[in-house]
Design a protein around this motif. Structure first.
Motif, PDB file in Angstrom:
ATOM      1  N   VAL A 107       0.944  -1.114  -0.177  1.00 12.94           N
ATOM      2  CA  VAL A 107      -0.042   0.125  -0.082  1.00 12.94           C
ATOM      3  C   VAL A 107       0.979   1.246  -0.040  1.00 12.94           C
ATOM      4  O   VAL A 107       2.004   1.327   0.257  1.00 12.94           O
ATOM      5  CB  VAL A 107      -0.994  -0.003   1.100  1.00 12.94           C
ATOM      6  N   ASN A 108       0.146   2.486  -0.307  1.00 13.42           N
ATOM      7  CA  ASN A 108       0.939   3.695  -0.266  1.00 13.42           C
ATOM      8  C   ASN A 108       0.651   4.052   1.239  1.00 13.42           C
ATOM      9  O   ASN A 108      -0.070   3.941   1.886  1.00 13.42           O
ATOM     10  CB  ASN A 108       0.454   4.652  -0.978  1.00 13.42           C
ATOM     11  N   SER A 109       1.892   4.681   2.053  1.00 11.44           N
ATOM     12  CA  SER A 109       1.763   5.016   3.237  1.00 11.44           C
ATOM     13  C   SER A 109       0.498   6.112   3.502  1.00 11.44           C
ATOM     14  O   SER A 109       0.530   7.190   2.957  1.00 11.44           O
ATOM     15  CB  SER A 109       3.121   5.797   3.537  1.00 11.44           C
ATOM     16  N   PRO A 110      -0.224   5.819   4.550  1.00  9.81           N
ATOM     17  CA  PRO A 110      -1.401   6.880   4.540  1.00  9.81           C
ATOM     18  C   PRO A 110      -0.645   7.857   5.485  1.00  9.81           C
ATOM     19  O   PRO A 110       0.484   7.815   5.946  1.00  9.81           O
ATOM     20  CB  PRO A 110      -2.102   5.951   5.679  1.00  9.81           C
ATOM     21  N   GLY A 111      -1.382   8.960   5.736  1.00 14.11           N
ATOM     22  CA  GLY A 111      -0.569  10.286   6.286  1.00 14.11           C
ATOM     23  C   GLY A 111      -0.145  10.039   7.833  1.00 14.11           C
ATOM     24  O   GLY A 111       0.689  10.641   7.982  1.00 14.11           O
ATOM     25  N   TRP A 112      -0.996   9.052   8.723  1.00 11.55           N
ATOM     26  CA  TRP A 112      -0.582   9.254  10.179  1.00 11.55           C
ATOM     27  C   TRP A 112       0.818   8.396   9.979  1.00 11.55           C
ATOM     28  O   TRP A 112       1.615   8.552  10.811  1.00 11.55           O
ATOM     29  CB  TRP A 112      -1.768   8.461  10.692  1.00 11.55           C
ATOM     30  N   LEU A 113       0.940   7.341   9.115  1.00 13.53           N
ATOM     31  CA  LEU A 113       2.301   6.347   9.131  1.00 13.53           C
ATOM     32  C   LEU A 113       3.216   7.245   8.418  1.00 13.53           C
ATOM     33  O   LEU A 113       4.325   7.089   8.837  1.00 13.53           O
ATOM     34  CB  LEU A 113       1.963   5.187   8.151  1.00 13.53           C
ATOM     35  N   THR A 114       3.048   8.178   7.565  1.00 13.54           N
ATOM     36  CA  THR A 114       3.884   9.082   6.930  1.00 13.54           C
ATOM     37  C   THR A 114       4.759  10.016   7.997  1.00 13.54           C
ATOM     38  O   THR A 114       5.938  10.167   8.102  1.00 13.54           O
ATOM     39  CB  THR A 114       3.617  10.067   5.765  1.00 13.54           C
ATOM     40  N   SER A 115       3.857  10.290   8.967  1.00 20.18           N
ATOM     41  CA  SER A 115       4.403  11.274  10.047  1.00 20.18           C
ATOM     42  C   SER A 115       5.171  10.339  11.070  1.00 20.18           C
ATOM     43  O   SER A 115       5.995  10.601  11.578  1.00 20.18           O
ATOM     44  CB  SER A 115       3.299  11.988  10.574  1.00 20.18           C
ATOM     45  N   GLN A 116       4.562   9.111  11.166  1.00 22.87           N
ATOM     46  CA  GLN A 116       4.999   8.396  12.380  1.00 22.87           C
ATOM     47  C   GLN A 116       6.503   7.745  11.926  1.00 22.87           C
ATOM     48  O   GLN A 116       7.669   7.968  12.899  1.00 22.87           O
ATOM     49  CB  GLN A 116       4.130   6.906  12.648  1.00 22.87           C
ATOM     50  N   LEU A 117       6.766   7.475  10.825  1.00 22.61           N
ATOM     51  CA  LEU A 117       7.990   6.839  10.177  1.00 22.61           C
ATOM     52  C   LEU A 117       8.886   8.132   9.770  1.00 22.61           C
ATOM     53  O   LEU A 117       9.964   7.823   9.407  1.00 22.61           O
ATOM     54  CB  LEU A 117       7.746   5.937   9.263  1.00 22.61           C
ATOM     55  N   ASN A 118       8.192   9.092   9.394  1.00 20.55           N
ATOM     56  CA  ASN A 118       8.901  10.255   8.758  1.00 20.55           C
ATOM     57  C   ASN A 118       9.548   9.784   7.399  1.00 20.55           C
ATOM     58  O   ASN A 118      10.651  10.059   6.851  1.00 20.55           O
ATOM     59  CB  ASN A 118      10.143  10.803   9.548  1.00 20.55           C
ATOM     60  N   VAL A 119       8.708   9.182   6.405  1.00 17.22           N
ATOM     61  CA  VAL A 119       9.017   9.027   5.166  1.00 17.22           C
ATOM     62  C   VAL A 119       8.225   9.735   4.023  1.00 17.22           C
ATOM     63  O   VAL A 119       7.455  10.681   4.706  1.00 17.22           O
ATOM     64  CB  VAL A 119       8.528   7.493   4.668  1.00 17.22           C
ATOM     65  N   GLU A 120       8.654   9.645   3.038  1.00 17.69           N
ATOM     66  CA  GLU A 120       8.145  10.533   1.865  1.00 17.69           C
ATOM     67  C   GLU A 120       6.602  10.101   1.968  1.00 17.69           C
ATOM     68  O   GLU A 120       5.973   9.016   1.910  1.00 17.69           O
ATOM     69  CB  GLU A 120       8.917  10.436   0.572  1.00 17.69           C
ATOM     70  N   GLY A 122       3.102   9.247   0.511  1.00 19.14           N
ATOM     71  CA  GLY A 122       2.737   8.005  -0.520  1.00 19.14           C
ATOM     72  C   GLY A 122       3.842   7.058  -0.447  1.00 19.14           C
ATOM     73  O   GLY A 122       3.716   6.214  -1.456  1.00 19.14           O
ATOM     74  N   ALA A 123       4.826   7.065   0.131  1.00 13.78           N
ATOM     75  CA  ALA A 123       6.037   5.877   0.224  1.00 13.78           C
ATOM     76  C   ALA A 123       5.159   4.568   0.106  1.00 13.78           C
ATOM     77  O   ALA A 123       4.303   4.371   1.090  1.00 13.78           O
ATOM     78  CB  ALA A 123       6.769   6.185   1.298  1.00 13.78           C
ATOM     79  N   ARG A 124       5.885   3.451  -0.721  1.00 12.26           N
ATOM     80  CA  ARG A 124       5.493   2.332  -0.674  1.00 12.26           C
ATOM     81  C   ARG A 124       5.700   1.442   0.583  1.00 12.26           C
ATOM     82  O   ARG A 124       6.576   1.434   1.156  1.00 12.26           O
ATOM     83  CB  ARG A 124       5.876   1.357  -1.775  1.00 12.26           C
ATOM     84  N   VAL A 125       4.889   0.738   1.137  1.00 17.15           N
ATOM     85  CA  VAL A 125       4.859   0.005   2.428  1.00 17.15           C
ATOM     86  C   VAL A 125       4.274  -1.398   2.484  1.00 17.15           C
ATOM     87  O   VAL A 125       3.068  -1.264   1.659  1.00 17.15           O
ATOM     88  CB  VAL A 125       4.545   0.737   3.894  1.00 17.15           C
ATOM     89  N   LEU A 126       4.896  -2.304   3.089  1.00 16.37           N
ATOM     90  CA  LEU A 126       4.116  -3.797   3.198  1.00 16.37           C
ATOM     91  C   LEU A 126       3.447  -3.599   4.274  1.00 16.37           C
ATOM     92  O   LEU A 126       3.791  -3.329   5.549  1.00 16.37           O
ATOM     93  CB  LEU A 126       5.188  -4.613   2.974  1.00 16.37           C
ATOM     94  N   HIS A 127       2.086  -3.808   4.261  1.00 20.16           N
ATOM     95  CA  HIS A 127       1.009  -4.119   5.504  1.00 20.16           C
ATOM     96  C   HIS A 127       0.860  -5.373   5.792  1.00 20.16           C
ATOM     97  O   HIS A 127       0.427  -6.068   4.780  1.00 20.16           O
ATOM     98  CB  HIS A 127      -0.105  -3.073   5.178  1.00 20.16           C
ATOM     99  N   VAL A 128       1.316  -6.003   6.954  1.00 22.83           N
ATOM    100  CA  VAL A 128       1.139  -7.340   7.335  1.00 22.83           C
ATOM    101  C   VAL A 128       0.255  -7.301   8.515  1.00 22.83           C
ATOM    102  O   VAL A 128       0.140  -6.658   9.633  1.00 22.83           O
ATOM    103  CB  VAL A 128       2.344  -7.886   7.474  1.00 22.83           C
ATOM    104  N   ILE A 129      -0.696  -8.202   8.580  1.00 28.07           N
ATOM    105  CA  ILE A 129      -1.677  -8.644   9.945  1.00 28.07           C
ATOM    106  C   ILE A 129      -1.169 -10.166   9.974  1.00 28.07           C
ATOM    107  O   ILE A 129      -1.449 -11.217   9.075  1.00 28.07           O
ATOM    108  CB  ILE A 129      -3.038  -8.081   9.694  1.00 28.07           C
ATOM    109  N   CYS A 130      -0.897 -10.533  11.078  1.00 29.78           N
ATOM    110  CA  CYS A 130      -0.702 -11.781  11.698  1.00 29.78           C
ATOM    111  C   CYS A 130      -1.096 -12.186  12.776  1.00 29.78           C
ATOM    112  O   CYS A 130      -1.231 -11.358  13.921  1.00 29.78           O
ATOM    113  CB  CYS A 130       0.951 -12.310  11.369  1.00 29.78           C
ATOM    114  N   MET A 131      -1.163 -13.560  13.294  1.00 30.50           N
ATOM    115  CA  MET A 131      -1.386 -13.778  14.812  1.00 30.50           C
ATOM    116  C   MET A 131      -0.399 -14.901  15.167  1.00 30.50           C
ATOM    117  O   MET A 131       0.107 -15.696  14.576  1.00 30.50           O
ATOM    118  CB  MET A 131      -3.016 -14.759  14.654  1.00 30.50           C
ATOM    119  N   HIS A 132      -0.288 -14.795  16.467  1.00 32.61           N
ATOM    120  CA  HIS A 132       0.651 -15.674  17.190  1.00 32.61           C
ATOM    121  C   HIS A 132      -0.108 -16.400  18.476  1.00 32.61           C
ATOM    122  O   HIS A 132      -0.862 -15.601  19.157  1.00 32.61           O
ATOM    123  CB  HIS A 132       1.782 -15.124  17.730  1.00 32.61           C
TER     124      HIS A 132
END
Length: 233
Positions: A107-120, A122-132
């Motif tokens: 996905v493209n980085s949403p606004g809140w994540l762009t701020s959290q990670l300090n990336v450009e 719309g930067a491309r990120v891998l979104h993963v959901i998993c269970m342990h």
């Protein structure tokens, strides 16, 4: 006007810390103002502010409004928190560990994540959901975003048999981490995955990691009711 280059707060934090430890700024001395440090590092004042806040949290400096930031005089004590894999934690409890990948999307980085990670933006990120699981009971719900620019090989990594945290520790071990513990109430999605009811109190750990100043990942790990975190000085 000179444009600010993209410098991370970790760079500022580590250099200020180095000068304190080298007695460039001895105990009790007043540090330059945020504006002066921002000019020296050619970065935004907000970057300096965050760096100094972290140093205050770590016990290196004390900050007082209108009085500036001073190097602390008294010795500091820091708690050490071990960052363990879910697999290790479960197996240390003599339980059988199981992992399940739920979702994986580029996905493209949403606004809140762009701020959290300090990336450009719309930067491309891998979104993963998993269970342990521990003895087939829900142990941890993990939701993670990984910066593709920092770890391009994760785009094609096999995450079907082991979790992203375990993969990242081998492929891109972090040098810095920021951790927050939050008390939350389970929403409908969490309640379904964790086998509990909506509104149940749970502990959620948020962790951001960097490698040499470059943001790697932001993750939320939500634990089963009754989960306990321990540390020592």
């Amino acid at each position: 006007m000179t444009a600010h280059r993209r410098i991370s707060f970790q760079v500022v934090r580590d250099e200020v810390k180095r000068r304190i430890e080298a007695r460039v700024w001895p105990q009790g001395s007043l540090l330059p103002t945020e504006t002066q440090l921002a000019e020296e590092f050619n970065c935004a004042r907000a970057t300096v502010n965050r760096a100094l806040r972290e140093l205050a949290d770590q016990g290196f400096v004390e900050r007082k409004r209108k009085s500036g930031t001073r190097v602390k005089k008294e010795p500091r004590r820091q708690a050490k928190l071990e960052i363990s894999l879910a697999r290790q934690t479960v197996e240390n409890q003599n339980a059988t560990y199981r992992y399940a990948l739920v979702e994986r999307n580029l996905v493209n980085s949403p606004g809140w994540l762009t701020s959290q990670l300090n990336v450009e933006p719309g930067a491309r990120v891998l979104h993963v959901i998993c269970m342990h699981y521990a003895d087939n009971r829900p142990f941890q719900f993990e939701e993670r975003w990984i910066n593709i620019q920092a770890v391009p090989e994760v785009e094609h990594a096999d995450l079907n048999t082991s979790g992203p945290h375990e993969w990242l520790l081998n492929a891109a071990p972090f040098t810095d981490a920021e951790i927050a513990f939050c008390a939350i109430s389970a929403d409908g999605r969490l309640a379904e995955y964790m086998g509990t009811t909506t509104g149940t109190s749970m502990i959620q750990l948020e962790r951001t990691t960097w490698k040499d100043g470059q943001p790697i990942t932001f993750a939320r790990m939500t634990h089963h009711p009754g989960f306990c975190v321990r540390t020592r000085y």
